[in-house]
Design a protein around this motif. Structure first.
Motif, PDB file in Angstrom:
ATOM      1  N   GLN A  25      28.546  35.234   4.047  1.00 30.75           N
ATOM      2  CA  GLN A  25      29.226  33.950   4.179  1.00 30.75           C
ATOM      3  C   GLN A  25      28.766  33.256   5.453  1.00 30.75           C
ATOM      4  N   ASN A  26      28.335  31.996   5.334  1.00 26.40           N
ATOM      5  CA  ASN A  26      27.945  31.205   6.500  1.00 26.40           C
ATOM      6  C   ASN A  26      29.162  30.480   7.058  1.00 26.40           C
ATOM      7  N   ILE A  27      29.175  30.273   8.377  1.00 24.99           N
ATOM      8  CA  ILE A  27      30.298  29.622   9.048  1.00 24.99           C
ATOM      9  C   ILE A  27      29.761  28.457   9.881  1.00 24.99           C
ATOM     10  N   MET A  28      30.275  27.250   9.617  1.00 23.52           N
ATOM     11  CA  MET A  28      29.801  26.057  10.324  1.00 23.52           C
ATOM     12  C   MET A  28      30.847  25.623  11.346  1.00 23.52           C
ATOM     13  N   LEU A  29      30.411  25.364  12.585  1.00 18.76           N
ATOM     14  CA  LEU A  29      31.292  24.904  13.645  1.00 18.76           C
ATOM     15  C   LEU A  29      31.125  23.407  13.852  1.00 18.76           C
ATOM     16  N   GLU A  30      32.207  22.777  14.317  1.00 16.05           N
ATOM     17  CA  GLU A  30      32.179  21.333  14.572  1.00 16.05           C
ATOM     18  C   GLU A  30      32.109  21.080  16.073  1.00 16.05           C
ATOM     19  N   GLU A  31      31.463  19.994  16.439  1.00 13.72           N
ATOM     20  CA  GLU A  31      31.363  19.626  17.849  1.00 13.72           C
ATOM     21  C   GLU A  31      32.701  19.134  18.371  1.00 13.72           C
ATOM     22  N   GLY A  32      32.819  19.117  19.702  1.00 13.69           N
ATOM     23  CA  GLY A  32      34.018  18.558  20.315  1.00 13.69           C
ATOM     24  C   GLY A  32      34.857  19.581  21.036  1.00 13.69           C
ATOM     25  N   GLY A  33      34.442  20.835  21.062  1.00 12.26           N
ATOM     26  CA  GLY A  33      35.193  21.866  21.777  1.00 12.26           C
ATOM     27  C   GLY A  33      35.011  21.742  23.267  1.00 12.26           C
ATOM     28  N   PHE A  34      35.971  22.229  24.014  1.00 12.25           N
ATOM     29  CA  PHE A  34      35.879  22.255  25.470  1.00 12.25           C
ATOM     30  C   PHE A  34      35.630  23.677  25.943  1.00 12.25           C
TER      31      PHE A  34
ATOM     32  N   PHE B 295      29.679  42.596   6.266  1.00  8.18           N
ATOM     33  CA  PHE B 295      29.982  41.170   6.204  1.00  8.18           C
ATOM     34  C   PHE B 295      28.994  40.469   7.117  1.00  8.18           C
ATOM     35  N   ASP B 296      28.083  39.653   6.543  1.00  6.67           N
ATOM     36  CA  ASP B 296      27.076  38.984   7.365  1.00  6.67           C
ATOM     37  C   ASP B 296      26.938  37.531   6.959  1.00  6.67           C
ATOM     38  N   GLY B 297      26.136  36.795   7.727  1.00 10.36           N
ATOM     39  CA  GLY B 297      25.906  35.387   7.462  1.00 10.36           C
ATOM     40  C   GLY B 297      25.336  34.708   8.686  1.00 10.36           C
ATOM     41  N   TYR B 298      25.449  33.380   8.736  1.00  7.13           N
ATOM     42  CA  TYR B 298      24.908  32.587   9.835  1.00  7.13           C
ATOM     43  C   TYR B 298      25.992  31.670  10.389  1.00  7.13           C
ATOM     44  N   VAL B 299      25.997  31.512  11.716  1.00 10.01           N
ATOM     45  CA  VAL B 299      26.850  30.520  12.380  1.00 10.01           C
ATOM     46  C   VAL B 299      25.967  29.324  12.710  1.00 10.01           C
ATOM     47  N   THR B 300      26.359  28.138  12.211  1.00 10.80           N
ATOM     48  CA  THR B 300      25.528  26.948  12.378  1.00 10.80           C
ATOM     49  C   THR B 300      26.350  25.792  12.920  1.00 10.80           C
ATOM     50  N   ASP B 301      25.641  24.749  13.358  1.00 10.59           N
ATOM     51  CA  ASP B 301      26.318  23.506  13.696  1.00 10.59           C
ATOM     52  C   ASP B 301      26.344  22.618  12.460  1.00 10.59           C
ATOM     53  N   SER B 302      26.796  21.389  12.614  1.00 10.14           N
ATOM     54  CA  SER B 302      26.929  20.496  11.452  1.00 10.14           C
ATOM     55  C   SER B 302      25.577  20.143  10.856  1.00 10.14           C
TER      56      SER B 302
ATOM     57  N   THR C 117      25.601  36.406  17.723  1.00  3.71           N
ATOM     58  CA  THR C 117      24.536  35.991  16.816  1.00  3.71           C
ATOM     59  C   THR C 117      23.174  36.081  17.483  1.00  3.71           C
ATOM     60  N   ASN C 118      22.135  36.312  16.646  1.00  4.15           N
ATOM     61  CA  ASN C 118      20.774  36.400  17.176  1.00  4.15           C
ATOM     62  C   ASN C 118      20.173  35.013  17.336  1.00  4.15           C
ATOM     63  N   ASP C 119      18.868  34.957  17.594  1.00  3.10           N
ATOM     64  CA  ASP C 119      18.240  33.667  17.878  1.00  3.10           C
ATOM     65  C   ASP C 119      18.243  32.722  16.687  1.00  3.10           C
ATOM     66  N   LYS C 120      18.522  33.222  15.479  1.00  3.61           N
ATOM     67  CA  LYS C 120      18.605  32.371  14.286  1.00  3.61           C
ATOM     68  C   LYS C 120      20.044  32.087  13.886  1.00  3.61           C
ATOM     69  N   GLY C 121      21.015  32.604  14.658  1.00  2.00           N
ATOM     70  CA  GLY C 121      22.423  32.381  14.352  1.00  2.00           C
ATOM     71  C   GLY C 121      23.032  33.415  13.432  1.00  2.00           C
ATOM     72  N   ARG C 122      22.308  34.483  13.103  1.00  7.51           N
ATOM     73  CA  ARG C 122      22.806  35.472  12.155  1.00  7.51           C
ATOM     74  C   ARG C 122      23.751  36.464  12.833  1.00  7.51           C
ATOM     75  N   PHE C 123      24.807  36.866  12.095  1.00  4.54           N
ATOM     76  CA  PHE C 123      25.730  37.882  12.567  1.00  4.54           C
ATOM     77  C   PHE C 123      25.880  38.945  11.489  1.00  4.54           C
TER      78      PHE C 123
END
Length: 896
Positions: A98-107, A24-31, A57-63
């Motif tokens: 599958q790519n996974i996008m995170l949203e800003e606003g976390g603490f 199971f692989d992909g990229y973690v990205t911002d908006s 994740t590596n320097d490109k966001g891949r997991f």
């Protein structure tokens, strides 16, 4: 052959495991669809709540996660400054992308839970390992856990390396643990007490100086304890007795620890006669107490030599017989928020019997010495340190440290030697006795003051007092040297020497740092090294009627005073541009020397400019290339300047030279490092080249096996090149493999029997290793090591396949066994020897019980002896020495 078998078996196991997983692989990205480096990704089995895979994740966001087929997972993702996200994933038998996008606003606190569960995470310069994620149930001490961490190595001496850099400081809950050595920590801290292991890269214990110098080579380690171990005593009290031995065998080994925010204490002890040696003589002499190398940027190398008598050292803590009594305590106490005290005390006593057969070949002479040695040693060692840190505010810090080393050592040796020279053999019995009671006291005072954001001052001063009194006696049938006044008409030649050496050395320096910009600063250093030494020796003869022949001739004694002073001014400029950091600099030195001997004084003085350069290319966050260059002046101390004879071995006589000048060394070093959290790939490589001109070398005259030598200034350069590297990575979650190589080449120039000679040595060391880390299955480590020692007159090969099995089963039993096989030979095949070692232990402990039962065996194959070889600039040596026999020990332990 062993190598191919191990690779095949390990590949077969890896292939079998790989066939049971899907990817199971992909990229973690911002908006903005930008890859996020070092995001935490964790897969939790939805049915049982167990974390089964994780990645960063590596320097490109891949997991990439390896998951079981036909299962349901909750994939948790976190990243600092972003909202945590959970994704449900149902696997089949096909790979998933599958790519996974995170949203800003976390603490920041949003990521606490997931980070605590992650086996490995990174926070700035700190790598955090969750110890329980790597434990399999067989671990007993910190060392066992460290060996399972990606990127971490522990050698046989208990030294820890991370990313190819030696860990210089070990702490528990932020408090020093026997500062200056990691061995006592890794061998004694209980594994079940460890919660987190923090690797502190770019470490500087003085917060005011962090980032002002070059801290990239400095690494520390901090152990975080589990909550149940804080504010309570913990540890274990264990004892064991031998089973089925003709002589009684025993071990008693209590260890107790207490930690809270204000006060901590650790108590270690060990009493045994089965060969366990918590502190060796080698450990004692290299124990630094955490004292900093103040003058490392000064450009001057002035090292006070040790006048130890070369008391025989064990190989890998093995000898024919060893009995040890050891006790140590470490403490820290916070008197107030601004003032803390810490320190330790160590007492060790050991009796060691060694039996060795050796062969020494003198280069270019055809002279061979064969020896059979039996020696009995008594070592009583003491180490004591007290440290104080006062920090009333963020701008001021005052430190004081004192370290005292005191020891009493003696060795009695009986040997039979057979010397072949010119086709003629001569044999004789020789008895020698050595005794020494050295004392050293090292004090350090440091003051750090931050005047403003742009101005920082650092003052450091260190004082060394060292008092040495080695005594040597040799009783021979032959007369090795013709001393003036010597009575050669005796049945035996009983020669003695007393030596008294006293050293007072003060190093002091004041550093001023001025911040030009947030990315550049100027460092001005004003420093001084002052050393005062006294060297007194006398040789005398004991006649057959026990009267003393004082050998009063001036050349048979020394009464020398030596003063060395180096006043210097240094200037360094550090600046950062893009991915590059540069620190060029130089120092201007005013040297003065004086030696007083033979009723005359010899004075010298001169001025020298010494440049140095540091450069860092930060390719990525976890990938860098570092270059160092330095030009230094190397000075001898009083030992090589004293012109009276020094008799320190039955076949070696030395006479100094007061006209020696300094040598000049240029050193180039290059280090590459890469650490990929994506698959725990770690690569490091290091190369070092040094060239020394005007080196202080040895002119030796050999009469058979007997050597008379004196130092001189060589017109030929000595050279050394060393390199080592390692590639390692984890894969398929439970597998780890590594390959390493190390080489060392040296070329030396000396004068032997009036002729200029050049000698070379070339050492190669190759290791291939693979291991598993399953929770509920047996774990296996397989490896192969090849060492080639090539000397001027011979080449020696050591092949060493090795294996380790550890298995936790039935929720109560732990089985650990280790095996090493040695195939040792020389190039001519006149020396061929095979030997192996097998150790094993079986432990029974119920999870809820405090009692532990253990049966263990050392040297189960009952190997009688080991081989090794060594090289000096005039001779090569190969030896075989006896080791302790097989021991079976039944032990009982109570865990607090």
């Amino acid at each position: 052959m062993h190598k191919q078998i191990f690779i095949f078996l390990f590949s077969l196991v890896a292939f079998a495991a790989n066939s049971q997983n899907i990817r199971f692989d992909g990229y973690v990205t911002d908006s903005g669809i930008v890859g996020l480096e070092m995001a935490n990704v964790m897969a939790v089995n939805a049915e049982n709540g167990v974390m089964e895979a994780y990645a960063i994740t590596n320097d490109k966001g891949r997991f990439l996660l390896n998951l079981k087929p036909n299962s349901t997972y909750i994939v948790k993702v976190s990243y600092l400054g972003m909202k945590n996200k959970e994704v449900s994933v149902r696997t089949s038998t096909e790979n998933i992308t599958q790519n996974i996008m995170l949203e800003e606003g976390g603490f920041e606190l949003d990521g606490v839970e997931i980070v605590r569960e992650m086996p490995v995470s990174i926070s700035g310069d700190t790598i955090i390992y969750n110890a329980d994620s790597f434990k399999t149930g067989t671990e007993r001490k910190l060392e066992d856990v460290l060996k399972k961490l990606p990127g971490v190595q522990v050698n046989a001496d208990g030294e820890v390396e991370v990313e190819g850099k030696r860990v210089s400081k070990l702490m528990v809950e932020g408090k020093d643990f026997f500062d200056g050595d990691t061995k006592l920590g890794v061998k004694n801290i209980p594994a079940d007490a460890i919660d987190k292991i923090q690797v502190l890269r770019n470490y500087n214990e003085v917060s005011a100086l962090k980032g002002l110098g070059n801290d990239e080579e400095s690494v520390a380690m901090n152990i975080k304890l589990k909550d149940g171990k804080k504010n309570f005593w913990f540890g274990d009290v264990s004892a064991g007795i031998g089973i089925g031995h003709e002589e009684s065998r025993y071990i008693a080994n209590p260890k107790l620890f207490y930690y809270n925010p204000k006060f901590s204490v650790g108590i270690l002890s060990n009493f045994n006669n089965i060969g366990e040696l918590p502190l060796t003589v080698q450990d004692y002499f290299k124990f630094s107490g955490g004292f900093k190398n103040m003058m490392r940027k000064g450009g001057t190398n002035f090292n006070v030599a040790s006048n130890d008598l070369g008391i025989s050292l064990m190989r890998n803590n093995r000898a024919k017989e060893i009995e040890t009594q050891f006790g140590a305590t470490n403490f820290s106490y916070n008197i107030s928020k601004s003032w803390s005290l810490s320190g330790f005390g160590i007492l060790s006593s050991s009796t060691t019997e060694m039996e060795t057969e050796s062969k020494v070949e003198i280069l270019n002479t055809g002279v061979v010495e064969e020896r059979k040695d039996v020696s009995l040693q008594n070592n009583n060692l003491g180490l004591f340190k007290l440290s104080s840190t006062y920090k009333p505010n963020t701008k001021l810090q005052f430190d004081y440290d004192v370290l005292m080393k005191i020891s009493g050592q003696d060795e009695n040796n009986a040997l039979l030697r057979n010397v072949t020279a010119g086709g003629i053999q001569n044999s004789e019995n020789i008895w020698t006795a050595k005794e020494q009671n050295p004392l050293s006291v090292n004090q350090n005072v440091s003051l750090y003051y931050t005047a403003s954001d742009k101005n920082v001052f650092a003052f450091e001063m260190q004082h060394l007092y060292q008092d040495e009194d080695p005594f040597y006696n040799a009783n021979l049938q032959s007369q090795p040297f013709d001393f003036i006044g010597y009575d050669g008409g005796q049945n035996r030649n009983n020669i003695n020497q007393q030596r008294f050496v006293r050293t007072n050395k003060i190093d002091s320096k004041l550093d001023y740092y001025y911040m030009l910009t947030p990315k550049s600063n100027i460092n001005v250093t004003l420093g001084n090294t002052y050393s005062h030494q006294n060297f007194d020796t006398n040789i005398f003869q004991i006649l057959d009627n026990e009267l003393v022949n004082s050998l009063a001739a001036a050349e048979n004694s020394n009464d020398v005073r030596y003063i060395f002073n180096d006043a210097f001014l240094g200037l360094h400029y550090k600046f950062i541009t893009g991915k590059f950091t540069f620190t060029p600099g130089f120092s201007v030195h005013n040297y003065s020397m004086l030696d007083d001997q033979n009723a005359t004084e010899n004075k010298k003085s001169f001025v020298k400019i010494l440049p140095d350069v540091y450069a860092l290319y930060q390719i990525k966050k976890s990938e860098s290339l570092t270059y160092n260059f330095s030009l230094s002046n190397d000075f001898t101390d009083i030992n090589q300047l004293a012109e009276g004879y020094v008799f320190s071995n039955y076949n070696s006589l030395f006479r100094g030279n007061r006209n020696l000048e300094n040598a000049t060394s240029q050193v180039h070093s290059l280090r590459y490092f890469k650490y990929n959290m994506f698959n725990f790939e770690n690569i490091f490589a290091f190369a070092n080249y040094s060239r020394r001109v005007d080196a202080i070398k040895t002119a030796a005259i050999f009469e058979g096996i007997n050597q008379t030598s004196s130092p001189y200034q060589s017109n030929f350069a000595d050279e050394n090149f060393s390199a080592n590297g390692q590639y390692g990575r984890s894969f398929l979650k439970n597998y780890k493999a590594s390959a390493s190589v190390g080489i060392n080449w040296s070329k030396y120039n000396n004068i032997q029997n009036g002729e200029q000679i050049t000698s070379e040595s070339f050492t190669q060391n190759y290791t291939l290793k693979g291991s598993t880390n399953f929770k509920k299955m047996p774990n296996l480590e397989l490896g192969y090591n090849l060492v080639i020692n090539e000397y001027s007159n011979s080449t020696f090969y050591t092949q060493r396949p090795f294996a380790k099995l550890d298995y936790y089963f039935l929720n109560s039993f732990s089985l650990v066994t280790e095996y090493e096989f040695f195939h040792y030979k020389n190039e001519d095949k006149t020396v061929i020897n095979n030997y192996d070692f097998l150790t094993a232990s079986l432990i029974f402990k119920k999870p809820s019980s405090k009692w532990e039962y253990k049966i263990s065996g050392t040297n189960l194959l009952n190997t009688k002896s080991l081989n090794d070889d060594s090289f000096t600039q005039f001779a090569s040596r190969t030896s075989q020495y006896k080791v302790q026999p097989r021991y079976l020990i039944f032990g009982l332990s109570y865990n607090l």
